[in-house]
Design a protein around this motif. Structure first.
Motif, PDB file in Angstrom:
ATOM      1  N   GLU A 130      -2.359  12.989  -5.319  1.00 49.56           N
ATOM      2  CA  GLU A 130      -2.410  11.723  -6.048  1.00 49.56           C
ATOM      3  C   GLU A 130      -1.105  10.965  -5.831  1.00 49.56           C
ATOM      4  O   GLU A 130      -0.038  11.576  -5.675  1.00 49.56           O
TER       5      GLU A 130
ATOM      6  N   VAL B 145      -5.516  10.668  -2.872  1.00 49.49           N
ATOM      7  CA  VAL B 145      -5.340  10.506  -1.432  1.00 49.49           C
ATOM      8  C   VAL B 145      -5.805  11.778  -0.733  1.00 49.49           C
ATOM      9  O   VAL B 145      -5.562  12.889  -1.214  1.00 49.49           O
TER      10      VAL B 145
ATOM     11  N   LYS C 219      -0.499   6.329   1.230  1.00 47.96           N
ATOM     12  CA  LYS C 219      -1.862   5.812   1.121  1.00 47.96           C
ATOM     13  C   LYS C 219      -2.399   5.404   2.492  1.00 47.96           C
ATOM     14  O   LYS C 219      -3.595   5.567   2.779  1.00 47.96           O
TER      15      LYS C 219
ATOM     16  N   SER D 183      -3.011   6.414 -11.379  1.00 48.97           N
ATOM     17  CA  SER D 183      -2.856   7.170 -10.142  1.00 48.97           C
ATOM     18  C   SER D 183      -4.075   6.980  -9.251  1.00 48.97           C
ATOM     19  O   SER D 183      -5.169   6.695  -9.732  1.00 48.97           O
ATOM     20  N   GLN D 184      -3.858   7.157  -7.956  1.00 49.27           N
ATOM     21  CA  GLN D 184      -4.940   7.086  -6.984  1.00 49.27           C
ATOM     22  C   GLN D 184      -4.976   8.385  -6.190  1.00 49.27           C
ATOM     23  O   GLN D 184      -3.941   8.942  -5.847  1.00 49.27           O
TER      24      GLN D 184
ATOM     25  N   HIS E 175      -4.368   8.028   4.351  1.00 53.45           N
ATOM     26  CA  HIS E 175      -5.610   8.521   3.741  1.00 53.45           C
ATOM     27  C   HIS E 175      -6.660   8.821   4.816  1.00 53.45           C
ATOM     28  O   HIS E 175      -6.947   7.988   5.670  1.00 53.45           O
TER      29      HIS E 175
ATOM     30  N   HIS F 181       1.529   3.911  -7.426  1.00 59.87           N
ATOM     31  CA  HIS F 181       2.370   2.826  -6.927  1.00 59.87           C
ATOM     32  C   HIS F 181       3.459   2.500  -7.952  1.00 59.87           C
ATOM     33  O   HIS F 181       3.225   2.592  -9.169  1.00 59.87           O
TER      34      HIS F 181
ATOM     35  N   GLN G  57       0.805  -1.217   0.000  1.00 57.17           N
ATOM     36  CA  GLN G  57       0.000   0.000   0.000  1.00 57.17           C
ATOM     37  C   GLN G  57       0.840   1.270   0.000  1.00 57.17           C
ATOM     38  O   GLN G  57       0.560   2.223  -0.728  1.00 57.17           O
TER      39      GLN G  57
END
Length: 456
Positions: A258, A270, A227, A267-268, A230, A261, A223
């Protein structure tokens, strides 16, 4: 390096780069051209609707703009502007815009005739006197600490990014956790990242996470610490130790919230608040090309300096009693003992005082009182050990073998490290190569002994 910059603002608060004064930012909308020239509004919070219809918050009479023309949202980092699919459009310069984010002064044309100007309005924040002598678990009644607590109590409830500066051992992690606990994120995670303790080849994976198979040894998904924070607060300790190669990735996190990983193409997002800490002069590192200027200003939205213990002698008695309470104990501080403690240099700052109190309590007599000899011996013995010309000296013969050995080892480690770093002008990598030890071990020793690295 530039001499002036547009302050980056989170939660409407920032510290002025020149004066260090805490300021609050809002925006003013003023109509500069068109039938409604001279009209203005102060934008402090919420959403402002602009258009011809009387239900708008700002009603304009220009017949070339739409009934509902523009929506302006006041956000943490500035203004978010949205054209409401109008006939004659909204223009920023020559470009027709659909949405636009504004963090500094800007001009827009609405329809054919109306020009509006958005201008930052920055005001000094009145802090007032801080009541009490604690901010979370941080303790202090000196003027310097009360001023610090007053500022942080204003900043904590916002999402402002904070940079904590000060010597090793001054309590930066304690302060950062107090900020977290007094924010709206208190129920979220508080994740600590020691940028100087993670091996350099693992920092990217630890911070950003990775996908299975991204590199040799990546047998599962990870993770990552960013992250993991978050919904809460990410505390980046020793941020000055972060390599130049990873600084652009951290900048992306701060700008876009963002992460990506390692080994992932997507992208994720956060949702985090960032607090960073350093015992180094980041502006000097910027000048030397060791730290990115844009990252520095992203981190230094609100700057807070933690004074060394030697400059806040009035807090020593209060801190000593607090540490004793933490050990479910107490002891009396005589005027002579207190004066001796105030005159000590406290190179390890608050952390060193805590260790001294703990040792004094462990050596106190059956009457429950710690004598002056008990509490002062760690200070005098350490100085004697450093100055001794023989491996063992008289005071040590009255100490247990393990404790006497520990003092000599500590004296050797400190003196060896001080001379090694002086020889290499503070270059930890060169010092580690010559000593044949890992650079992260040197970082830990520097932190342990509260050393100031001179890179001149």
């Amino acid at each position: 390096m530039t001499n002036e910059y547009t302050p980056l603002v989170d939660g409407h608060l920032y510290t002025d780069a020149a004066t260090g004064v805490l300021k609050e930012r809002h925006f003013r909308l003023a109509v500069k051209d068109g039938p409604d020239k001279g009209t203005s509004r102060l934008l402090e919070h919420g959403t402002l609707l602009v258009g011809q219809h009387r239900n708008n918050d700002l009603v304009l009479t220009d017949d070339t703009i739409s009934r509902y023309h523009l929506e302006i949202q006041v956000r943490k980092t500035g203004l978010f502007i949205k054209d409401l699919e109008t006939t004659n459009g909204t223009f920023y310069g020559a470009a027709k815009v659909g949405t636009l984010e504004v963090t500094s002064a800007a001009q827009l044309r609405l329809g054919k005739h109306t020009r509006i100007e958005l201008t930052p309005v920055d005001t000094d924040v009145t802090l007032g006197a801080y009541q009490g002598d604690r901010f979370g678990d941080a303790v202090g009644s000196s003027d310097a600490m009360k001023a610090l607590f007053a500022m942080l109590s204003k900043v904590a409830p916002t999402d402002a990014t904070v940079l904590l500066e000060g010597e090793t051992g001054t309590g930066k992690e304690v302060i950062s956790e107090a900020i977290h606990q007094q924010s709206s994120r208190a129920n979220g995670p508080f994740v600590v990242v020691d940028c100087g303790a993670i091996p350099e080849n693992l920092v990217g994976s630890e911070l950003f996470g990775h996908r299975k198979g991204a590199f040799t040894g990546a047998t599962t998904d990870k993770q990552g610490l960013i992250k993991a924070a978050h919904g809460g607060t990410l505390f980046l300790d020793e941020i000055g130790e972060l390599s130049l190669e990873l600084q652009p990735q951290l900048l992306r996190v701060l700008e876009k919230r963002e992460i990506r990983h390692i080994g992932d193409s997507k992208s994720q997002s956060v949702d985090i608040r960032v607090i960073a800490a350093t015992n180094r002069n980041l502006l000097e590192m910027v000048k030397e090309g060791m730290f990115r200027e844009d990252l520095y200003y992203r981190l230094a939205v609100v700057r807070a300096f933690l004074p060394p213990l030697r400059e806040r002698g009035d807090d020593i008695a209060l801190l000593a009693m607090r540490f004793a309470d933490n050990f479910t104990s107490s002891f009396a501080l005589s005027p002579t003992l207190l004066e001796a403690l105030k005159n000590h240099s406290w190179e390890g700052n608050v952390r060193e005082l805590r260790n001294v109190v703990e040792r004094a309590l462990s050596l106190r007599g059956i009457d429950g009182q710690a004598s002056a000899t008990d509490i002062l011996s760690p200070l005098s013995n350490r100085s004697s050990a450093r100055a001794a010309t023989a491996p063992v000296h008289a005071e040590m013969l009255d100490m247990p073998f393990k404790e006497a050995k520990g003092l000599l080892v500590e004296a050797f480690e400190r003196d060896y490290l001080e001379q090694l770093l002086t020889k290499h002008r503070g270059n930890i990598s060169q010092a580690a190569n010559e000593a044949g030890i890992d650079r992260n071990y040197i970082h830990r020793l520097v932190k342990k002994y509260g050393l100031t690295i001179d890179r001149s």
